[in-house]
Motif scaffolding. Structure first.
Motif, PDB file in Angstrom:
ATOM      1  N   GLU A  30      -7.167  18.988  -0.057  1.00 42.94           N
ATOM      2  CA  GLU A  30      -6.045  19.194  -0.407  1.00 42.94           C
ATOM      3  C   GLU A  30      -5.199  18.933   0.480  1.00 42.94           C
ATOM      4  OE1 GLU A  30      -5.069  22.396  -1.291  1.00 42.94           O
ATOM      5  OE2 GLU A  30      -7.535  23.386  -1.408  1.00 42.94           O
ATOM      6  N   ASP A  31      -5.302  17.527   0.920  1.00 43.26           N
ATOM      7  CA  ASP A  31      -4.604  16.697   1.939  1.00 43.26           C
ATOM      8  C   ASP A  31      -4.748  15.550   0.796  1.00 43.26           C
ATOM      9  OD1 ASP A  31      -3.839  18.347   3.775  1.00 43.26           O
ATOM     10  OD2 ASP A  31      -5.203  17.332   5.232  1.00 43.26           O
ATOM     11  N   TYR A  32      -4.937  15.693  -0.990  1.00 41.39           N
ATOM     12  CA  TYR A  32      -4.842  14.337  -1.395  1.00 41.39           C
ATOM     13  C   TYR A  32      -3.046  14.162  -1.611  1.00 41.39           C
ATOM     14  CZ  TYR A  32      -5.437  11.716  -5.750  1.00 41.39           C
ATOM     15  OH  TYR A  32      -4.938  10.332  -6.503  1.00 41.39           O
ATOM     16  N   TRP A  33      -2.808  12.709  -1.607  1.00 42.14           N
ATOM     17  CA  TRP A  33      -1.402  12.255  -1.420  1.00 42.14           C
ATOM     18  C   TRP A  33      -1.225  12.793  -3.556  1.00 42.14           C
ATOM     19  CZ3 TRP A  33      -0.715   8.232  -5.829  1.00 42.14           C
ATOM     20  CH2 TRP A  33      -1.954   8.292  -5.873  1.00 42.14           C
ATOM     21  N   GLY A  34      -1.270  12.073  -4.353  1.00 39.20           N
ATOM     22  CA  GLY A  34      -0.807  12.324  -5.035  1.00 39.20           C
ATOM     23  C   GLY A  34      -1.224  14.366  -6.075  1.00 39.20           C
ATOM     24  N   ASP A  35      -1.069  13.648  -6.901  1.00 36.54           N
ATOM     25  CA  ASP A  35      -1.267  15.450  -7.888  1.00 36.54           C
ATOM     26  C   ASP A  35      -2.754  16.293  -7.170  1.00 36.54           C
ATOM     27  OD1 ASP A  35       1.824  15.218  -8.358  1.00 36.54           O
ATOM     28  OD2 ASP A  35       0.231  14.514 -10.818  1.00 36.54           O
ATOM     29  N   LYS A  36      -2.745  16.902  -6.758  1.00 34.24           N
ATOM     30  CA  LYS A  36      -3.944  17.434  -6.970  1.00 34.24           C
ATOM     31  C   LYS A  36      -4.662  18.048  -7.606  1.00 34.24           C
ATOM     32  CE  LYS A  36      -2.473  19.691  -1.489  1.00 34.24           C
ATOM     33  NZ  LYS A  36      -1.323  18.388  -2.007  1.00 34.24           N
ATOM     34  N   ALA A  37      -5.898  17.929  -7.235  1.00 38.79           N
ATOM     35  CA  ALA A  37      -6.903  19.037  -8.538  1.00 38.79           C
ATOM     36  C   ALA A  37      -6.172  20.200  -8.719  1.00 38.79           C
ATOM     37  CB  ALA A  37      -8.104  18.356  -7.811  1.00 38.79           C
ATOM     38  N   LEU A  92       0.505  -1.032   0.439  1.00 33.18           N
ATOM     39  CA  LEU A  92       0.387  -0.171   0.027  1.00 33.18           C
ATOM     40  C   LEU A  92       0.987   1.639   0.278  1.00 33.18           C
ATOM     41  CD1 LEU A  92      -2.614  -1.265   3.047  1.00 33.18           C
ATOM     42  CD2 LEU A  92      -2.913  -2.023   0.256  1.00 33.18           C
ATOM     43  N   ARG A  93      -0.278   2.188  -0.256  1.00 34.03           N
ATOM     44  CA  ARG A  93       1.163   3.180  -0.533  1.00 34.03           C
ATOM     45  C   ARG A  93       1.037   4.106   1.169  1.00 34.03           C
ATOM     46  NH1 ARG A  93       1.524   5.721  -5.376  1.00 34.03           N
ATOM     47  NH2 ARG A  93       0.159   4.423  -7.165  1.00 34.03           N
ATOM     48  N   LYS A  94       1.920   5.245   1.321  1.00 35.07           N
ATOM     49  CA  LYS A  94       1.861   5.258   2.525  1.00 35.07           C
ATOM     50  C   LYS A  94       1.302   6.678   2.385  1.00 35.07           C
ATOM     51  CE  LYS A  94       6.225   2.684   3.174  1.00 35.07           C
ATOM     52  NZ  LYS A  94       7.191   2.294   3.725  1.00 35.07           N
ATOM     53  N   GLY A  95       1.564   7.615   3.835  1.00 35.44           N
ATOM     54  CA  GLY A  95       0.867   9.106   3.767  1.00 35.44           C
ATOM     55  C   GLY A  95       0.128   9.193   2.907  1.00 35.44           C
ATOM     56  N   VAL A  96      -1.382   8.532   3.585  1.00 34.13           N
ATOM     57  CA  VAL A  96      -2.807   8.736   2.272  1.00 34.13           C
ATOM     58  C   VAL A  96      -3.714   8.870   3.811  1.00 34.13           C
ATOM     59  CG1 VAL A  96      -4.382   7.614   1.113  1.00 34.13           C
ATOM     60  CG2 VAL A  96      -2.090   7.677   0.458  1.00 34.13           C
ATOM     61  N   LYS A  97      -3.927   9.954   3.783  1.00 31.74           N
ATOM     62  CA  LYS A  97      -5.402  10.257   4.277  1.00 31.74           C
ATOM     63  C   LYS A  97      -6.657  10.063   3.694  1.00 31.74           C
ATOM     64  CE  LYS A  97      -3.146  13.760   6.908  1.00 31.74           C
ATOM     65  NZ  LYS A  97      -2.197  14.761   7.720  1.00 31.74           N
ATOM     66  N   PHE A  98      -7.903   9.694   4.692  1.00 38.96           N
ATOM     67  CA  PHE A  98      -9.479   9.788   4.064  1.00 38.96           C
ATOM     68  C   PHE A  98      -9.427  11.132   4.483  1.00 38.96           C
ATOM     69  CE2 PHE A  98      -9.053   5.513   4.743  1.00 38.96           C
ATOM     70  CZ  PHE A  98      -9.180   4.420   3.775  1.00 38.96           C
ATOM     71  N   HIS A  99     -10.347  11.745   3.278  1.00 44.48           N
ATOM     72  CA  HIS A  99     -11.461  13.270   3.814  1.00 44.48           C
ATOM     73  C   HIS A  99     -11.756  13.685   5.163  1.00 44.48           C
ATOM     74  CE1 HIS A  99     -12.537  12.297  -0.615  1.00 44.48           C
ATOM     75  NE2 HIS A  99     -11.646  12.728  -0.501  1.00 44.48           N
TER      76      HIS A  99
END
Length: 555
Positions: free
Chosen positions: A254-261, A104-111
């Motif tokens: 704003e806390d998305y793990w990848g490229d933000k929208a 799994l990816r690390k540093g991922v947060k839910f909304h």
């Protein structure tokens, strides 16, 4: 995606009302940021979502919304059908295909601020596995049952045996999912938005609410019908569902793990006629829309709009439900209906350029397509003779069709219905029309076998022949209402083959068996078009209709 599946235009006055609403809302939203860029991307969708929880859905309009907010373990490459990492950076299975390990990816947060980890993955899979009551209805848990079978304790003898065995959090960033038997639905099934991962905190709230059913009508739990509880990991989070204005508003996470929208706000607004969607784009009330009418493509391109066409990855069909309709249990009647439909005319007059008449329940772009299937040419006289031979001259049949929606495989539902109705009546079949609102009425009725004849279709979820024919014909399905173990075995044979060449050969044989039995009439496959404004940098368009609006920006 299902069904997942088929779907008539509203009156012009209603369309104009939608346009007025769009104009009124646009002035409030289209404020610019400090750099002069638009903050809101407004997209016109052809139908309402049925739920904000994708696990309870099987329709593309729901997934169009939820895909922006929820992510699965695996995804598809942008603009293609190849599997790539999603919430799992990498994955592997044992040789038997029964143990799947996800790194799994690390540093991922839910909304909602909760941390994503292996325990969260297992909380989701165990939550679905332990569903009870109405959640076990195939109209509610369609995709879970398709990919993983039944539940910890099946409450209906018709529910398939569970294939899911367990999920283990090996460590914080390693989840191991075990199934009882290998399946052609894996690993593709791990990419489905219906199996996207939710916050464990949100799941605790979900489990306090029940779904209910009365006849064919499903009452979905409150949390799935209004924003505030659902929480995924995607680049957007669901902020509001205004059912009166028929639109869902999502805000950038704003806390998305990848490229933000690239755009702060995303509004997906239902505009249920092709003409009204086109007019809204031309007027600048929306920035893009889906399912462009074939006749509008050149017009829009001539005006400077962008109208990319997706690849062919769908099937449109006329379904027949045998269980509650004795006449349809007669093969001669099903053959008569197949011969009565002028599919060439449907493709020529209703579908975009590149549309094809279908001979089987998958497009010719999928491995397993067979050139040896039984075909049913348009022949009204033969249809009449078959009905006479079956003792069904003067047959009367109810024909359901969807309203307030268009689908990738079916641009204009009412027009298609009217043409098929005329074809059937020319052959001596009296048709009783039954229009139904797409979500949830039509979807629920067709899934539960409540329509004798109905129009549905399918855009593939992933690139495997079983994702098409296995969707309907691997086991008893209320939509079709027949039991034919020999046919079921022929369809499932391919899913058990490890050798790719033998698997494809098995799918070819299965297609031949299906079209000999003829449970329904495959009509067509088509390349759906999608439109964007002149000032839009559009996302990569997907043959699976899985566009990611986080890629959108304004010029």
């Amino acid at each position: 995606m299902r069904i997942l599946r088929a779907r008539a235009a509203r009156a012009i006055t209603a369309a104009l009302a939608v346009g007025l609403i769009a104009t009124g809302c646009a002035s409030e939203r289209d404020t610019e940021d400090g750099n002069g860029a638009k903050n809101t991307f407004v997209f016109g969708a052809p139908g309402d979502p049925s739920s904000l929880d994708p696990a309870l859905a099987s329709d593309g309009e729901t997934f169009r919304v939820t895909r922006q907010a929820f992510e699965a373990l695996l995804e598809h490459e942008p603009g293609g059908s190849e599997l790539v990492g999603g919430l799992a950076e990498s994955w592997e299975s044992n040789d038997a295909g029964t143990v799947w390990t996800f790194n799994l990816r690390k540093g991922v947060k839910f909304h909602d601020g909760e941390a994503f980890n292996a325990a969260a993955v297992c909380a989701n899979y165990d939550h679905w596995f332990n569903w009870t009551g109405t959640y076990q209805s195939s109209a509610v848990s369609y995709y879970w049952q398709t990919i993983m079978g039944g539940f910890a304790k099946n409450e209906d003898p018709e529910t398939p045996e569970a294939n899911y065995k367990s999920c283990t959090a090996k460590d914080e960033n390693t989840a191991v999912i075990e199934v009882k038997k290998p399946s052609a639905n894996l690993p593709g099934g791990f990419s489905l938005n219906a199996l996207a991962i939710h916050s464990p905190k949100a799941i605790e709230a979900y489990e306090k609410q029940e779904a209910s059913a009365k006849g064919d009508a499903i009452t979905y739990p409150k949390y799935s019908q209004e924003a505030g509880t659902v929480a995924g990991t995607g680049p957007y989070k669901i902020a509001k569902w205004n059912k009166g204005n028929k639109e869902v508003t999502l805000e950038r996470f704003e806390d998305y793990w990848g490229d933000k929208a690239k755009v702060k706000s995303l509004v997906i607004r239902t505009i249920d006629t092709e003409e009204a969607r086109r007019q809204a784009l031309q007027a600048g009330d929306i920035d893009g829309y889906d399912l462009v009418a074939p006749a509008d493509v050149k017009t829009l391109e001539g005006e400077g709009f962008q109208v990319p066409t997706r690849g062919v990855f769908n099937i449109f069909y006329l379904g027949m439900t045998q269980e509650k309709n004795p006449a349809l249990q007669k093969k001669e009647v099903r053959q008569a209906i197949a011969h009565a439909i002028d599919r060439e005319n449907l493709v020529k007059t209703q579908l975009p350029e590149g549309g094809k008449v279908a001979t089987q329940f998958m497009p010719d772009t999928i491995d397993g397509y067979s050139d040896k299937v039984t075909t049913y040419a348009y022949d009204t006289a033969k249809a009449k003779q078959l009905l006479s031979d079956a003792g069904e001259s003067g047959l009367e049949v109810e024909f359901c069709y969807p309203t307030e929606v268009t689908r990738p495989y079916m641009p204009a539902p009412q027009d298609l219905f009217e043409l098929m109705k005329a074809d059937l009546e020319k052959a001596g079949i009296k048709v009783t029309p039954k229009p139904m609102k797409w979500a949830p009425d039509y979807l629920d009725a067709t899934e539960s076998g409540g329509c004798a004849l109905h129009m549905l279709g399918w855009t593939g979820d992933f690139n495997d022949g079983y994702n098409f024919i296995g969707t309907w014909f691997a086991e008893y399905d209320k939509q079709w209402g027949f039991k034919n173990e020999e046919l079921f075995d022929a369809v499932t044979a391919g899913s058990k083959e490890a050798d790719p060449a033998q698997r494809v050969a098995a799918y070819e044989r299965a297609n031949e068996a299906i079209m000999e039995f003829l449970p329904g009439v495959p009509i067509s496959s088509s390349p759906p078009a999608i439109a964007f404004g002149k000032n839009v940098n559009p996302p990569k368009v997907s043959p699976l209709t899985q566009e990611n609006f986080a890629e959108v920006s304004f010029k």
